[in-house]
Motif scaffolding. Structure first.
Motif, PDB file in Angstrom:
ATOM      1  N   ASP A  95      48.521  54.662  45.938  1.00 50.37           N
ATOM      2  CA  ASP A  95      47.861  54.236  47.119  1.00 50.37           C
ATOM      3  C   ASP A  95      48.422  53.720  48.210  1.00 50.37           C
ATOM      4  O   ASP A  95      47.810  53.339  49.390  1.00 50.37           O
ATOM      5  N   ARG A 133      47.556  55.403  51.553  1.00 49.48           N
ATOM      6  CA  ARG A 133      46.133  55.263  51.826  1.00 49.48           C
ATOM      7  C   ARG A 133      45.821  54.295  53.066  1.00 49.48           C
ATOM      8  O   ARG A 133      46.976  53.522  53.168  1.00 49.48           O
ATOM      9  N   TYR A 134      44.989  54.013  53.805  1.00 48.17           N
ATOM     10  CA  TYR A 134      44.479  53.293  54.888  1.00 48.17           C
ATOM     11  C   TYR A 134      43.525  52.020  54.352  1.00 48.17           C
ATOM     12  O   TYR A 134      42.851  52.427  53.315  1.00 48.17           O
ATOM     13  N   GLU A 164      39.969  52.976  53.528  1.00 44.56           N
ATOM     14  CA  GLU A 164      39.595  53.876  52.388  1.00 44.56           C
ATOM     15  C   GLU A 164      39.507  53.079  51.172  1.00 44.56           C
ATOM     16  O   GLU A 164      39.355  53.578  50.077  1.00 44.56           O
TER      17      GLU A 164
END
Lengths: 266, 356
Positions: free
Chosen positions: B146, B149-150, B153
């Motif tokens: 993770d 990820r941003y 998301e």
């Protein structure tokens, strides 16, 4: 008896970046006159989209699927022209939103926003509309309704703003109120006040309420029946007593188990 | 006697001044509160919007400046810290905010959000940062993958886990959870609460848990303080607050919590009025205008009732309680000596014996 509202096979999809996302997936339910029904679910479950579809105010990128029907007082709302819908909205069906600060017009005094409902629906006499609005503002517990008529939304507390929303929604004694998380943004002592007021007004006008909420406590406190939504589908429909004491669906059991509760020592 | 508290707040006052046109308006957000938190304890500050609970948290972290009072952490005077000393202190105390949609920078990846503290406090360098971030993400129930990820998301619950990982990155001793689960769905809320409790126990964290929902507090806190318009009106062990609450406001809040079973529905009279904000203008009890049982005589309006042991309870340190009689909320030596630990105290003239 024919139900006041019957939703049949309702499907709502949202278009986003060339993809269609299904928010409501062929759900059916009915509401009898004067009944309080909860639509329970977590964020993204499709409960708000259901309410907006009944009101006919879905956003432009939403589409109601073919085969859907929303029957209200003998007509299919989905086949009703916008012109006639405008007459129904506010007079026969109205809506209370979660965030009164966002739902009220910030540059119009609250009294005029209540009176507007009467004026839009045929009241010609401005003074009569004003009198009606003041009466209703008093009825929902706005202190000094006469003077507060001129108040702007930002001059009122969150609880008072939600009372104004209830005044707008119930002014013309509609047959159905869709209340979308009406107390979720309020403090707990104010939530108790607003729920009590909603029940009071509901009894008085024999209005049916579709109460959209994620809070099972609010359901236990106010509703006769509940529909549990998850991922666009109704996974359980039951009387609140059965829902809390004999939940049939695993997800309902999960929701009940997750409910924060105060344990009172014996 | 209990051990020396890790955090001791005394007579904390925070005054907000409005900025803009017209005469400056002053509102007293926090109006002279005192409390102790023992090491490893979870202390809950409960109240409705505008009562000053978040302002208290921010003043402790020096995110805003207190107007007066003292905040002592492990023997350090937090209000006097400057520069490098303040920066070092911030490694020891971290906060998780309410809304994970606004508290995470949308343009940063999860990895850089969680890793930033490690770099700022020089706790890791180069490849070490990524390895530590991966461990932290796993600790809060996310996966190492993770990191790239941003926030957009992630779901609300996942974002709040990122916020918790960010707070834990610098290995703090003290964690402030400011309505950390209030914005979450009920099933997610239960999961994040369980995560907080397990992390607290595993890392021996001291927690200040801020909430507006008493039902959430009961399962995590050992001591609870209820705030109303800038003052603590009742505090004590969680058992006393829920089984034998004395202040009419605490009782009203408990009564306002919806039932969890439709069979328990009962008629009730909701407390009138609004929680309001910026009290302190009137001389008497701030709760007086809403109180369902105000005194017939003027005693409730005459002065702010001080926090004292309630009638019929022999609270620890009650010997010192008598000396606080005339203090009326101001500081007194005896009150200080009494401590503000876990004793049950209530600020209501009707809940304490008149002889005290």
């Amino acid at each position: 008896m024919t139900p006041l509202l019957s939703v049949e096979n309702l499907t709502v999809t949202y278009a986003r970046n060339d993809a269609e996302r299904m928010a409501v997936d062929s759900i059916s339910f009915a509401i009898e006159p004067g009944e309080i029904v909860a639509l329970v679910g977590e964020s993204g479950s499709g409960k708000t989209a259901t309410g907006l579809a009944i009101m006919g105010i879905l956003s432009a990128n939403a589409r109601v699927g073919p085969g859907s029907a929303i029957r209200f007082e003998g007509r299919d709302l989905l086949a009703t022209p916008e012109r006639e819908l405008r007459d129904i909205r506010g007079r026969r069906i109205s809506m209370v939103f979660q965030e009164p600060a966002a739902a009220l017009n910030p540059v119009m005094c609250v009294g005029d926003q209540v009176a507007e409902v009467a004026l839009v629906h045929g009241e010609r006499d401005k003074r009569a509309a004003r009198t009606k609005a003041i009466e209703m503002l008093g009825r929902v517990g706005l202190p000094d309704a006469d003077e507060r008529y001129r108040a702007y939304p930002h001059e009122l507390s969150g609880g008072m703003r939600q009372r104004v929303m209830l005044a707008i929604a119930l002014l013309l004694r509609p047959a159905l109120v869709i209340a979308d998380e009406p107390t979720s943004a309020l403090d707990v002592t104010v939530q108790a006040q607003v729920l009590a007021l909603l029940l009071d007004l509901q009894r008085e006008a024999q209005t049916a309420v579709l109460l959209i909420t994620h809070d099972l406590g609010v359901v236990a406190e106010t509703c006769a029946r509940a529909l549990v939504m998850r991922e666009g589908r109704i996974v359980e429909s039951a009387s609140v007593d059965d829902l809390f004491h004999a939940p049939a669906h695993e997800y309902t059991r999960e929701l009940l188990a997750a409910m924060p509760r105060i344990v009172r020592p014996a | 006697m209990t051990a020396r508290p890790i955090l001791a707040v005394r007579n904390l006052r925070v005054v907000h001044r409005s900025v803009g046109f017209g005469p400056a308006r002053v509102s007293v957000a926090v109006n002279g509160i005192s409390f102790d938190i023992a090491r490893g304890d979870t202390f809950a500050l409960v109240g409705e919007s505008g009562c000053g609970k978040t302002t208290t948290a921010r003043a402790i972290l020096r995110l805003i400046d207190a107007s007066s009072g003292t905040i002592e952490y492990d023997g350090l005077d937090l209000r006097a810290l400057r520069g490098e000393a303040l920066r070092r202190q911030r490694k020891r105390m971290q906060i998780v905010f309410q809304d994970p949609f606004t508290s995470l920078n949308p343009r940063h990846t999860v990895g850089s959000i969680v890793g930033e503290g490690l770099i700022v406090h020089d706790l890791a360098r180069g490849a070490e940062v990524a390895a530590k971030v991966a461990r932290l993400l796993e600790e809060v129930g996310l996966s190492a993958a993770d990191a790239v990820r941003y926030p957009a998301e992630l779901s609300g619950g996942q974002r709040q886990r990122v916020a918790i990982a960010r707070a834990l990155a610098v290995d703090p001793e003290f964690l402030i959870l400011d309505e950390a689960v209030s914005a979450l769905d009920v099933t997610t809320q239960a999961q994040v609460l369980a995560l907080i409790a397990s992390l607290r126990d595993a890392r021996v964290l001291t927690c200040l848990f801020i909430a507006h929902n008493l039902a959430v507090v009961q399962s995590v806190a050992s001591t609870v303080a209820v705030m109303y318009q800038g003052r603590i009106v009742e505090q004590g062990p969680v058992t006393a607050l829920f089984a034998a609450s004395k202040h009419p406001y605490t009782r009203a809040m408990l009564d306002a919590v919806p039932v969890t079973d439709p069979r328990d529905r009962h008629a009730r009279t909701p407390l009138a009025g609004d929680p309001g904000a910026g009290g302190g203008a009137e001389p008497g009890c701030a709760f007086y205008p809403r109180c369902p049982h105000p005194s017939k005589d003027a005693v409730c309006r005459a002065a702010v009732p001080p926090l004292r042991a309630p009638a019929g309870e022999s609270a620890a340190g009650s010997a010192a309680g008598s000396a606080a009689g005339s203090a009326a909320g101001s500081s007194s030596g005896a009150e200080e000596a009494q401590g503000h630990g876990s004793a049950h105290l209530v600020a209501c003239t009707k809940a304490v014996p008149p002889s005290l």
